[in-house]
Design a protein around this motif. Structure first.
Motif, PDB file in Angstrom:
ATOM      1  N   PHE A 237     -11.575 -55.749 -20.448  1.00 27.40           N
ATOM      2  CA  PHE A 237     -12.931 -55.795 -19.906  1.00 27.40           C
ATOM      3  C   PHE A 237     -13.653 -57.073 -20.337  1.00 27.40           C
ATOM      4  N   TYR A 238     -13.339 -57.553 -21.535  1.00 28.19           N
ATOM      5  CA  TYR A 238     -14.021 -58.718 -22.078  1.00 28.19           C
ATOM      6  C   TYR A 238     -13.456 -60.033 -21.525  1.00 28.19           C
ATOM      7  N   ARG A 239     -12.127 -60.128 -21.423  1.00 23.55           N
ATOM      8  CA  ARG A 239     -11.500 -61.399 -21.061  1.00 23.55           C
ATOM      9  C   ARG A 239     -10.807 -61.381 -19.695  1.00 23.55           C
ATOM     10  N   GLY A 240     -10.640 -60.224 -19.110  1.00 17.24           N
ATOM     11  CA  GLY A 240      -9.869 -60.133 -17.870  1.00 17.24           C
ATOM     12  C   GLY A 240     -10.623 -60.632 -16.655  1.00 17.24           C
ATOM     13  N   SER A 241      -9.886 -60.810 -15.563  1.00 15.78           N
ATOM     14  CA  SER A 241     -10.500 -61.178 -14.285  1.00 15.78           C
ATOM     15  C   SER A 241     -11.227 -59.963 -13.710  1.00 15.78           C
ATOM     16  N   TRP A 242     -12.027 -60.199 -12.662  1.00 16.10           N
ATOM     17  CA  TRP A 242     -12.729 -59.083 -12.033  1.00 16.10           C
ATOM     18  C   TRP A 242     -11.749 -58.070 -11.459  1.00 16.10           C
ATOM     19  N   LEU A 243     -10.650 -58.557 -10.887  1.00 16.58           N
ATOM     20  CA  LEU A 243      -9.645 -57.642 -10.342  1.00 16.58           C
ATOM     21  C   LEU A 243      -9.060 -56.775 -11.438  1.00 16.58           C
ATOM     22  N   GLU A 244      -8.717 -57.375 -12.575  1.00 20.83           N
ATOM     23  CA  GLU A 244      -8.132 -56.620 -13.684  1.00 20.83           C
ATOM     24  C   GLU A 244      -9.134 -55.607 -14.235  1.00 20.83           C
ATOM     25  N   ARG A 245     -10.400 -55.984 -14.301  1.00 25.48           N
ATOM     26  CA  ARG A 245     -11.421 -55.051 -14.794  1.00 25.48           C
ATOM     27  C   ARG A 245     -11.596 -53.865 -13.852  1.00 25.48           C
ATOM     28  N   VAL A 246     -11.625 -54.141 -12.555  1.00 24.92           N
ATOM     29  CA  VAL A 246     -11.798 -53.059 -11.580  1.00 24.92           C
ATOM     30  C   VAL A 246     -10.571 -52.147 -11.585  1.00 24.92           C
ATOM     31  N   LEU A 247      -9.381 -52.726 -11.686  1.00 28.91           N
ATOM     32  CA  LEU A 247      -8.160 -51.915 -11.770  1.00 28.91           C
ATOM     33  C   LEU A 247      -8.188 -51.034 -13.013  1.00 28.91           C
ATOM     34  N   LEU A 248      -8.547 -51.612 -14.139  1.00 32.11           N
ATOM     35  CA  LEU A 248      -8.592 -50.840 -15.384  1.00 32.11           C
ATOM     36  C   LEU A 248      -9.601 -49.708 -15.285  1.00 32.11           C
ATOM     37  N   PHE A 249     -10.792 -49.997 -14.772  1.00 31.63           N
ATOM     38  CA  PHE A 249     -11.793 -48.938 -14.622  1.00 31.63           C
ATOM     39  C   PHE A 249     -11.290 -47.856 -13.666  1.00 31.63           C
ATOM     40  N   GLY A 250     -10.571 -48.283 -12.613  1.00 32.57           N
ATOM     41  CA  GLY A 250     -10.018 -47.319 -11.661  1.00 32.57           C
ATOM     42  C   GLY A 250      -9.024 -46.367 -12.300  1.00 32.57           C
ATOM     43  N   PHE A 251      -8.286 -46.844 -13.286  1.00 35.55           N
ATOM     44  CA  PHE A 251      -7.340 -45.966 -13.978  1.00 35.55           C
ATOM     45  C   PHE A 251      -8.021 -45.150 -15.077  1.00 35.55           C
ATOM     46  N   LEU A 252      -9.074 -45.697 -15.677  1.00 37.15           N
ATOM     47  CA  LEU A 252      -9.746 -44.982 -16.759  1.00 37.15           C
ATOM     48  C   LEU A 252     -10.663 -43.880 -16.244  1.00 37.15           C
ATOM     49  N   PHE A 253     -11.312 -44.102 -15.113  1.00 37.81           N
ATOM     50  CA  PHE A 253     -12.305 -43.146 -14.627  1.00 37.81           C
ATOM     51  C   PHE A 253     -11.734 -41.732 -14.455  1.00 37.81           C
ATOM     52  N   PRO A 254     -10.553 -41.555 -13.808  1.00 38.40           N
ATOM     53  CA  PRO A 254     -10.016 -40.178 -13.702  1.00 38.40           C
ATOM     54  C   PRO A 254      -9.723 -39.553 -15.063  1.00 38.40           C
ATOM     55  N   LEU A 255      -9.341 -40.382 -16.049  1.00 39.42           N
ATOM     56  CA  LEU A 255      -9.054 -39.841 -17.380  1.00 39.42           C
ATOM     57  C   LEU A 255     -10.325 -39.355 -18.065  1.00 39.42           C
ATOM     58  N   LEU A 256     -11.428 -40.045 -17.803  1.00 39.12           N
ATOM     59  CA  LEU A 256     -12.679 -39.673 -18.448  1.00 39.12           C
ATOM     60  C   LEU A 256     -13.280 -38.399 -17.876  1.00 39.12           C
ATOM     61  N   ILE A 257     -12.937 -38.075 -16.622  1.00 44.74           N
ATOM     62  CA  ILE A 257     -13.504 -36.859 -16.022  1.00 44.74           C
ATOM     63  C   ILE A 257     -12.489 -35.711 -15.982  1.00 44.74           C
ATOM     64  N   THR A 258     -11.224 -36.007 -16.340  1.00 44.31           N
ATOM     65  CA  THR A 258     -10.218 -34.937 -16.368  1.00 44.31           C
ATOM     66  C   THR A 258      -9.456 -34.975 -17.691  1.00 44.31           C
ATOM     67  N   VAL A 259      -8.147 -35.218 -17.630  1.00 44.24           N
ATOM     68  CA  VAL A 259      -7.274 -35.178 -18.808  1.00 44.24           C
ATOM     69  C   VAL A 259      -6.892 -36.591 -19.220  1.00 44.24           C
TER      70      VAL A 259
END
Length: 293
Positions: A237-259
């Protein structure tokens, strides 16, 4: 998703498991080779490339037949297409779109990657005719809407089951009710829910106790990977590109609301390992510079 059962049926896994097992081993080797080439393009050291090759989860899911490896391959296709879209917009967007559709066919958590797909399309809309850009956006949105409806029952089922999974011995409901009743309500809610989010990130990195009677060696190896994955999450999130940040958030969001489990971050694990390594390297250099070592 429908793709994995289809793969089992087409390759007749119940009677000839060796065929699919062999395909998994070959596909995993090619996937790791692809990420190693990306590491080399980023001028990652040989030790970093070897760390990726020896990453326990990647090796494990080349042997355990599940949706993790197909999802990782689809994400790599999407990622390569996204990078290529800067130089070859048509082929890059086509490749990214193919990877995105494959991910939708494989796993429901790919629904949260829709913003990443739009991030690939919109910067390149100027090199396409207006009708072509509109057609692609309508196509992607229609496919996405279909899978939202398709996966909705599964989401509600998983959402109900999350109440029975604990983090450090405490259930999500206990976190949401507040862990510090002596504090003001708002402060209690902020700290308690913040603790739940941090706990889920730690669990997702692999630094967690086992849910079952898993081998101590495997738990240790999983935790070793977490030493890179956890700081890699924040450093991406700190050093990555916008694409990498959006991809990472896309993978983290389901984990934060489920398992929250590390297997769901496997497709993006090579990026997190990369940024985890960069974090420790920068930290070492900072300490060395500060103390004049």
């Amino acid at each position: 998703g429908p793709m994995f059962p289809w793969l089992l049926n087409v390759l007749n896994y119940s009677k000839q498991p060796i065929i699919l097992a062999s395909i998994y081993l070959i596909a995993n080797a090619l996937l790791v080779f692809g990420w190693v080439l990306y590491y080399r393009a980023r001028e990652v050291s040989l030790w970093g490339q070897l760390a990726l090759i020896a990453f326990p989860l990647i090796l494990w899911y080349s042997l355990a037949l599940s949706t993790e490896l197909p999802m990782s391959i689809a994400l790599f296709i999407f990622f390569c297409g996204s990078l290529a879209s800067r130089r070859w917009p048509f082929w890059g967007i086509s490749c990214a779109l193919a990877g995105f559709i494959l991910m939708l066919l494989i796993r429901p958590n790919s629904l949260s990657l829709f913003p990443a797909m739009l991030l690939v399309i919109f910067p390149n809309r100027d090199v396409m005719s207006s009708w072509c850009a509109a057609a692609i956006i309508v196509l992607v949105t229609s496919i996405y809407a279909y899978f939202v409806v398709y996966y909705a029952p599964y989401f509600f089922m998983v959402q109900e089951s999350t109440a029975f999974l604990s983090y450090w011995g405490l259930f999500p409901e206990q976190y949401s009710e507040g862990l510090f009743p002596n504090l003001p309500l708002l402060l209690d809610q902020v700290i308690s829910n913040g603790a739940l989010i941090v706990s889920k990130l730690i669990y997702a990195s692999g630094l967690r106790p086992s849910y079952s009677d898993t081998s101590t060696l495997f738990v240790f190896l999983r935790g070793m990977g977490g030493i890179l994955i956890l700081p890699g999450i924040f450093y991406c999130f700190y050093r990555g590109s916008w694409l990498e940040r959006v991809l990472l958030f896309g993978f983290l969001f389901p984990l934060l609301i489920t398992v929250a489990q590390e297997r769901y971050l496997l497709p993006i694990a090579p990026l997190l390992l990369l940024y985890g390594g960069i974090f420790w390297k920068d930290l070492y250099q900072s300490i060395r510079k500060h103390f004049c070592l």
